[in-house]
Write a protein that holds these residues in place. Structure first.
Motif, PDB file in Angstrom:
ATOM      1  N   VAL A  83      -0.847   1.521   7.095  1.00  0.00           N
ATOM      2  CA  VAL A  83      -1.774   1.874   6.006  1.00  0.00           C
ATOM      3  C   VAL A  83      -2.939   2.721   6.527  1.00  0.00           C
ATOM      4  O   VAL A  83      -3.491   3.558   5.812  1.00  0.00           O
ATOM      5  N   GLN A  84      -3.281   2.546   7.814  1.00  0.00           N
ATOM      6  CA  GLN A  84      -4.374   3.340   8.382  1.00  0.00           C
ATOM      7  C   GLN A  84      -3.964   4.794   8.617  1.00  0.00           C
ATOM      8  O   GLN A  84      -4.818   5.653   8.820  1.00  0.00           O
TER       9      GLN A  84
ATOM     10  N   LEU B 207       2.982  -2.609  11.196  1.00  0.00           N
ATOM     11  CA  LEU B 207       2.488  -1.753  12.269  1.00  0.00           C
ATOM     12  C   LEU B 207       3.036  -0.337  12.098  1.00  0.00           C
ATOM     13  O   LEU B 207       4.170  -0.153  11.629  1.00  0.00           O
TER      14      LEU B 207
ATOM     15  N   VAL C 232      -2.396   7.813  20.414  1.00  0.00           N
ATOM     16  CA  VAL C 232      -2.776   6.416  20.132  1.00  0.00           C
ATOM     17  C   VAL C 232      -1.545   5.513  20.253  1.00  0.00           C
ATOM     18  O   VAL C 232      -0.411   5.962  20.131  1.00  0.00           O
TER      19      VAL C 232
ATOM     20  N   ASP D  61      -2.361   6.581   6.453  1.00  0.00           N
ATOM     21  CA  ASP D  61      -2.283   7.287   5.176  1.00  0.00           C
ATOM     22  C   ASP D  61      -3.148   8.553   5.249  1.00  0.00           C
ATOM     23  O   ASP D  61      -4.309   8.487   5.662  1.00  0.00           O
TER      24      ASP D  61
ATOM     25  N   LEU E 280      -0.797  -0.631  17.789  1.00  0.00           N
ATOM     26  CA  LEU E 280      -2.141  -1.174  17.561  1.00  0.00           C
ATOM     27  C   LEU E 280      -2.795  -0.493  16.358  1.00  0.00           C
ATOM     28  O   LEU E 280      -4.012  -0.518  16.206  1.00  0.00           O
ATOM     29  N   THR E 281      -1.960   0.139  15.539  1.00  0.00           N
ATOM     30  CA  THR E 281      -2.443   0.822  14.342  1.00  0.00           C
ATOM     31  C   THR E 281      -1.586   0.336  13.189  1.00  0.00           C
ATOM     32  O   THR E 281      -0.366   0.199  13.348  1.00  0.00           O
ATOM     33  N   PHE E 282      -2.183   0.065  12.052  1.00  0.00           N
ATOM     34  CA  PHE E 282      -1.395  -0.319  10.884  1.00  0.00           C
ATOM     35  C   PHE E 282      -0.957   0.941  10.142  1.00  0.00           C
ATOM     36  O   PHE E 282      -1.683   1.931  10.092  1.00  0.00           O
TER      37      PHE E 282
ATOM     38  N   GLU F  14       3.459  -3.204   3.491  1.00  0.00           N
ATOM     39  CA  GLU F  14       2.484  -4.294   3.530  1.00  0.00           C
ATOM     40  C   GLU F  14       1.377  -3.904   4.484  1.00  0.00           C
ATOM     41  O   GLU F  14       1.614  -3.152   5.442  1.00  0.00           O
ATOM     42  N   ALA F  15       0.193  -4.477   4.277  1.00  0.00           N
ATOM     43  CA  ALA F  15      -0.941  -4.162   5.168  1.00  0.00           C
ATOM     44  C   ALA F  15      -0.606  -4.477   6.617  1.00  0.00           C
ATOM     45  O   ALA F  15      -1.038  -3.790   7.538  1.00  0.00           O
ATOM     46  N   ARG F  16       0.180  -5.539   6.842  1.00  0.00           N
ATOM     47  CA  ARG F  16       0.416  -5.984   8.212  1.00  0.00           C
ATOM     48  C   ARG F  16       1.478  -5.169   8.945  1.00  0.00           C
ATOM     49  O   ARG F  16       1.765  -5.430  10.109  1.00  0.00           O
TER      50      ARG F  16
ATOM     51  N   HIS G 153       0.845  -1.191   0.000  1.00  0.00           N
ATOM     52  CA  HIS G 153       0.000   0.000   0.000  1.00  0.00           C
ATOM     53  C   HIS G 153       0.876   1.234   0.000  1.00  0.00           C
ATOM     54  O   HIS G 153       1.891   1.280   0.706  1.00  0.00           O
TER      55      HIS G 153
ATOM     56  N   ASP H  49       6.477   0.172  13.648  1.00  0.00           N
ATOM     57  CA  ASP H  49       7.613  -0.301  12.852  1.00  0.00           C
ATOM     58  C   ASP H  49       7.847   0.602  11.642  1.00  0.00           C
ATOM     59  O   ASP H  49       8.985   0.830  11.233  1.00  0.00           O
TER      60      ASP H  49
END
Lengths: 162, 291
Positions: A67-68, A24, A59, A70, A63-65, A20-22, A4, A27
């Motif tokens: 991609v979220q 974090l 936050v 963006d 616990l947030t990816f 990648e979606a996974r 993404h 990271d």
């Protein structure tokens, strides 16, 4: 595996990357953006070391990816000092022995910053509640509480002087 | 640890979320606040093929008073509920329950719908769904349906939500005039999972007689425990310390808590009595216009 594109603002600067979606957000901030002030402790939201602001709201970045995030604006612990000068909160930690090993410090600072943005004159109990989600592995909570109370005093003094 | 691989899709509307769930198949999961799901992913306790992110479904973020009920969109953040003047005024039990949830930064992200759909036996919001017989609206491929807790909660972390369904709204009937409330909880540290918790709502008439008592306990079974028998003991009576103690005793005999490293079965059972009593006394003390 789907990648993404992620475009965000980090401490006032634009950053574009892929993940990648996974992946974090914790990271992504450390490995892709290269800001290692944000610490990763437990990776399940219990220790608070990875706390950052997303659009001004504290936050857990573990616990947030990525991609979220963006399109968002992120502030990490590196955003607190301006032009090489510690913020009043950071100064108070330094003066009151609020750091021991320093591992929990970035999360403590962000959570304290969130408290002080909303509550200019917190009680000791409110300070303790505000950092109740942050673990200090040196167990040096007392001086962290004193530091945050001292920072509130500094900020009140600065506001009166202004 | 790090999460396993999954495909990620973000929805903008409920309709889009349902259709993305259908496209993704039965191993997909909804991602709301992520404060329970992401830890489970990080520990690889769950391995969904797809995550359908509903964080941008802004139509599910609202708190409204409607027909004597408080209607709350499933994506409403716990922190929003905690700070809502409307909630504090109309249903302060919900405000008090929210203050027990995790910590500020968890409540900044966690959502009411996510908490209820996750159905952790120690979490606070499912207790209020059970206590107040709230209506839950669920959207699926064939339209929407409404359900209540007795059909919704199945067992530990398990609800009757079907693979392509999304919980969209929770409607809490407002307490009647003359009501008092309390949410009390036992945890090792503030913000930890509750060992035992009790929500209570009592409605008194002007003569000091209990018209209605509602109780829901957490941490003592697969989902919140409601006790028709204990509630019936209190109804129509003066709420004396003796009667309150008997209601607590009744509940402690009904519940079947599992023991773990944090607290034994016996301890949780004993505490279910203590916390039922505390909740009832605190609720009674808050009834406006005297007991």
């Amino acid at each position: 595996m789907s990648m993404h594109s992620i475009s965000l603002t980090i401490n006032g600067k634009k950053f574009e990357g892929q993940a990648e979606a996974r992946k974090l957000l914790s990271d992504f901030i450390r490995e892709d953006i290269g800001l290692t002030g944000t610490h990763v402790g437990c990776e399940h939201g219990m220790c608070g070391a990875c706390t950052v602001f997303i659009d001004g709201v504290g936050v857990r970045s573990c616990l947030t990816f990525a991609v979220q995030a963006d399109g968002t604006s992120i502030e990490t612990v590196e955003s607190l000092a301006k032009d090489g000068k510690l913020s009043p909160l950071q100064e108070a930690f330094w003066e009151n022995h609020g750091l021991q090993c320093g591992f929990c410090t970035p999360g403590m600072l962000i959570c304290a910053e969130e408290l002080l943005r909303e509550n200019k004159n917190p009680t000791e109990q409110e300070v303790r509640l505000a950092i109740s989600g942050n673990l200090c592995r040196c167990t040096g909570y007392h001086h962290i509480v004193l530091s945050i109370l001292a920072a509130a005093k500094k900020l009140q003094g600065a506001a009166q002087a202004a | 640890m790090k999460p396993p691989k999954f495909e990620y899709r973000a929805a903008r509307t409920v309709e889009e979320a349902v259709s993305l769930l259908q496209e993704a198949g039965e191993d997909a999961k909804i991602l709301a606040g992520g404060q329970s799901l992401v830890p489970m992913l990080n520990f690889r306790l769950t391995r969904p093929s797809h995550l359908i992110d509903i964080n941008k479904v802004s139509e599910l973020d609202y708190i409204r008073e409607k027909d004597g009920k408080l209607a709350i969109g499933a994506l409403t953040r716990e922190r929003t509920i905690e700070r809502s003047a409307l909630v504090r005024q109309k249903f302060p039990l919900l405000t008090e329950a929210t203050e027990w949830i995790g910590h500020v930064q968890i409540r900044n992200r966690g959502t009411i719908g996510g908490s209820v759909a996750h159905a952790d036996p120690a979490s606070e919001y499912p207790a209020l769904v059970v206590l107040s017989d709230a209506e839950l609206t669920i959207q699926g491929p064939d339209g929407s349906r409404t359900t209540t807790w007795d059909e919704f909660f199945v067992t530990y972390l398990t609800t009757s939500l079907q693979p392509f369904e999304v919980l969209t709204e929770l409607r809490f009937p407002l307490p009647k005039p003359g009501s008092g409330y309390a949410f009390v909880e036992l945890a090792r540290r503030h913000g930890d999972f509750a060992l035992v918790g009790c929500a209570a709502q009592v409605t008194m008439n002007g003569k000091g007689t209990c018209q209605e008592a509602r109780l829901a306990l957490i941490g003592v079974g697969p989902f919140p425990h409601r006790s028709p028998d204990a509630e019936a003991m209190l109804k129509g009576q003066k709420l004396t310390d003796k009667l309150i103690s008997e209601a607590g005793q009744k509940i402690s005999e009904e519940v079947e808590p599992e023991g773990d490293m944090h607290a034994s079965t016996e301890y949780r059972r004993a505490m279910s009595k203590v916390f039922t009593e505390r909740a009832l006394k605190k609720a009674l003390s808050r009834v406006q216009g005297g007991k």
